[in-house]
Design an enzyme around this catalytic site. Structure first.
Site, short mmCIF file in Angstrom:
data_model
loop_
_atom_site.label_atom_id
_atom_site.label_comp_id
_atom_site.label_asym_id
_atom_site.label_seq_id
_atom_site.Cartn_x
_atom_site.Cartn_y
_atom_site.Cartn_z
N SER A 60 -1.12 -1.91 0.30
CA SER A 60 -2.52 -2.01 0.72
C SER A 60 -2.74 -2.92 1.92
CB SER A 60 -3.38 -2.50 -0.45
OG SER A 60 -3.50 -1.49 -1.42
N LYS A 63 -4.32 -1.21 4.83
CA LYS A 63 -5.75 -0.93 5.00
C LYS A 63 -6.33 -1.52 6.28
CE LYS A 63 -6.96 -0.15 0.12
NZ LYS A 63 -5.61 0.04 -0.42
N TYR A 151 -13.39 -2.36 -5.36
CA TYR A 151 -12.18 -2.00 -4.63
C TYR A 151 -11.81 -0.56 -4.95
CZ TYR A 151 -7.54 -2.63 -2.57
OH TYR A 151 -6.43 -2.52 -1.79
N ASN A 153 -9.13 2.46 -3.52
CA ASN A 153 -8.13 2.99 -2.62
C ASN A 153 -8.57 4.31 -1.99
OD1 ASN A 153 -5.50 1.27 -2.79
ND2 ASN A 153 -6.19 1.43 -4.91
N HIS A 286 -4.74 -9.85 2.99
CA HIS A 286 -4.73 -8.74 2.05
C HIS A 286 -3.43 -8.76 1.28
CE1 HIS A 286 -6.01 -4.92 0.37
NE2 HIS A 286 -7.08 -4.95 1.14
N ASP A 484 -0.18 4.28 -9.85
CA ASP A 484 -0.22 3.18 -8.89
C ASP A 484 0.07 1.88 -9.61
OD1 ASP A 484 -0.61 2.00 -6.40
OD2 ASP A 484 -2.73 1.68 -6.75
#
Length: 522
Positions: A60, A63, A151, A153, A286, A484
């Site tokens: 992530s 991102k 949050y 994805n 992050h 995930d």
């Protein structure tokens, strides 16, 4: 002044403090790496060492690169709005904007979490067509876009799709050409297939007590993740950030500008970057995670200081990065003093009816701090003389009827009430339930006194997962392995009854996918 002795000791302690097969870290000051260290093994089977040049999926952390690509292709995010709307043909509520997605204010449930009630198996395949189908199922949101934080994805997968359509080019190629290459991240590449990672490294599940086994991932992801890079590549990114720090129009300056909710209140997330204040210093960064991998980066602009951490195991990379920052800055990352007697008033299980989530609070017998689990991971809070519990991102306050949960950066201000005790033998909850929105079914099964649940949907039939009672008509559904990572954790299952006491349905939810409704069909 930088405390190099404390920093060197903190780096030396990392393999014991966060045990696992291997890892690498870097600390960058004024654009220059002052720590660059690797230890252990990137692959236990081939004996490949873990070094700062080892390629890892940065998950992530991608991102922020997705959002940098988005702004590079079209500086005005609203230019993508029509491409976002096209991906949500069934949405019955307000359409989120491109900026809502990039700021995690869309209200959309996380698609990896939603894959569980759609029948995904932990080691199953997930293809691009599956992501399209999963996102297209969306009919409802957590909240009105722009009014809260959640949050997701899927937000960034949708951004990647929109970028491709806008530019009429492959997203991965754009990300490399427009962001990675200018930052001189020489060995970084875009690899959307998690089963085909370059460089020979492997991620591992398990603990020092149980031993480690390779984490199997068969995902195709894009935008929410997909960039593979080494610690040295991340050092190049930190050097690029420092070099452009005074350019107000520089890409990282644009990504890290303050963000707010629709009412003007400040938000803790925007354009692929989390914002926080620690020890009076603003920082952005992050984390990244998939089964077998944990990563984290932070940038403290006032100190021109960055930390990057990569583990090929599931230790707390965020805690490790914060520990290194504390050592470098001469600060402490230990929780503050806590009044044990006042802390005990918080102990117990509570239910937030607004989000549909349980709040579990326990007291550390040693130092009197609280451990509060609400969003899938435990938070440590200290209770002051005023009886208020404070943590890094959460405040808990006792009031008439329950505990007030305050997470200002997430726009959460809600009351959790005590879970009602009473008979909960569950004898009448067995059966089949259906979600109209997800077009999936939930089976609740009693096997000799043990309760299990399984989902069936367009992704298949998932494994049986154990259920345990939390209170009257409230159950926990344990989900610790999914497509995930981290997995959603415990889902809260609330039984819904009609006026005559018969079961009408259930709601199932976790922090990333709240209040999914299932009606009883048999």
């Amino acid at each position: 002044m930088m405390d190099l002795t404390a920093l060197e000791q903190a780096v030396e302690d990392l393999p014991r403090r966060y045990p696992g097969p291997g890892g690498a870290v870097a600390v960058v000051k004024d654009g220059v790496p002052i720590v660059r260290h690797g230890w252990g093994f990137a692959n236990l089977e081939t004996h490949q060492p873990f070094t700062p040049t080892t390629l890892t999926p940065i998950c992530s952390i991608t991102k922020q690169f997705t959002c940098a690509t988005l702004l590079s292709v079209a500086p005005d995010p609203s230019d993508y709005d029509s491409f976002i709307a096209d991906q949500l043909p069934r949405l019955e509520e307000s359409m989120p904007s491109t900026l809502d997605l990039a700021n995690n204010q869309s209200g959309l449930r996380d698609y990896w979490a939603v894959s569980v009630p759609c029948g995904a198996s932990p080691e199953g395949n997930f293809r691009p067509r599956d992501s399209v189908a999963l996102i297209e199922l969306t009919r409802s949101l957590h909240f009105k876009p722009g009014t809260g934080y959640s949050y997701s994805n899927g937000n960034f997968r949708m951004l990647a799709n929109a970028i491709e359509r806008k530019a009429d080019r492959d997203f991965g190629e754009l990300l490399i050409d427009l962001v990675v290459t200018p930052a001189e991240m020489e060995t970084a590449s875009f690899v959307p297939e998690t089963s085909a990672l370059p460089g020979g490294a492997s991620g591992y599940e398990g603990t020092l007590a149980t031993g480690w086994r390779q984490g199997v991932n068969n995902l195709h992801w894009s935008g929410d993740a997909g960039l593979c890079a080494s610690i040295d590549d991340l050092v190049a990114w930190e050097r690029f950030i420092d070099k452009t720090r005074d350019d107000a129009d520089g890409i990282y300056a644009r990504l890290s500008r303050p963000t707010s909710f629709a009412n003007g209140a400040p938000a803790n997330y925007g354009l692929g970057l989390a914002r926080r204040v620690r020890w009076g210093r603003e920082m952005t960064g992050h984390g990244g995670a998939i089964r077998g991998w944990r990563l984290q980066r932070f940038w403290v602009p006032s100190e021109r200081l960055s930390v990057d951490v990569a583990f090929n195991h599931e230790s707390d990379s965020s805690g490790a990065a914060m520990h290194l920052l504390a050592a470098a800055l001469g600060e402490s990352d230990k929780p503050g003093p806590s009044d044990r007697n006042l802390a005990q008033k918080f102990e117990g299980t509570w239910i937030d009816r607004e989000t549909g989530l349980l709040l579990d609070v326990s007291v550390n017998a040693g130092n009197g701090t609280l451990k509060a689990s609400y969003d899938g991971g435990p938070k440590v809070l200290s209770v002051g003389p005023d009886g208020v519990a404070h943590g890094l991102d959460m405040t808990l306050r006792l009031e008439a009827g329950g505990i007030r949960i305050l997470r200002q950066g997430d726009a959460i201000d809600s009351l959790a009430v005590p879970v009602t005790e009473g008979s909960n033998d569950g004898l009448d909850i067995g059966g089949t339930y259906r979600s109209v929105e997800l077009e999936s079914e939930l089976e609740l099964i009693c096997a000799g006194g043990s309760w299990f649940a399984a989902f069936h949907g367009f992704l298949g039939t998932g494994p049986l997962m154990p259920m345990s009672p939390a209170g009257k008509d409230i159950w926990r559904l344990a989900c610790h392995r999914s497509l995930d990572a981290p997995a959603p954790g415990d889902w809260t299952v609330q039984i819904k009854r009609s006026a005559d006491g018969k079961i009408a349905g259930v709601t199932v939810g976790c922090w990333l996918a709240r209040n999914v409704a299932f009606a009883k069909v048999r």
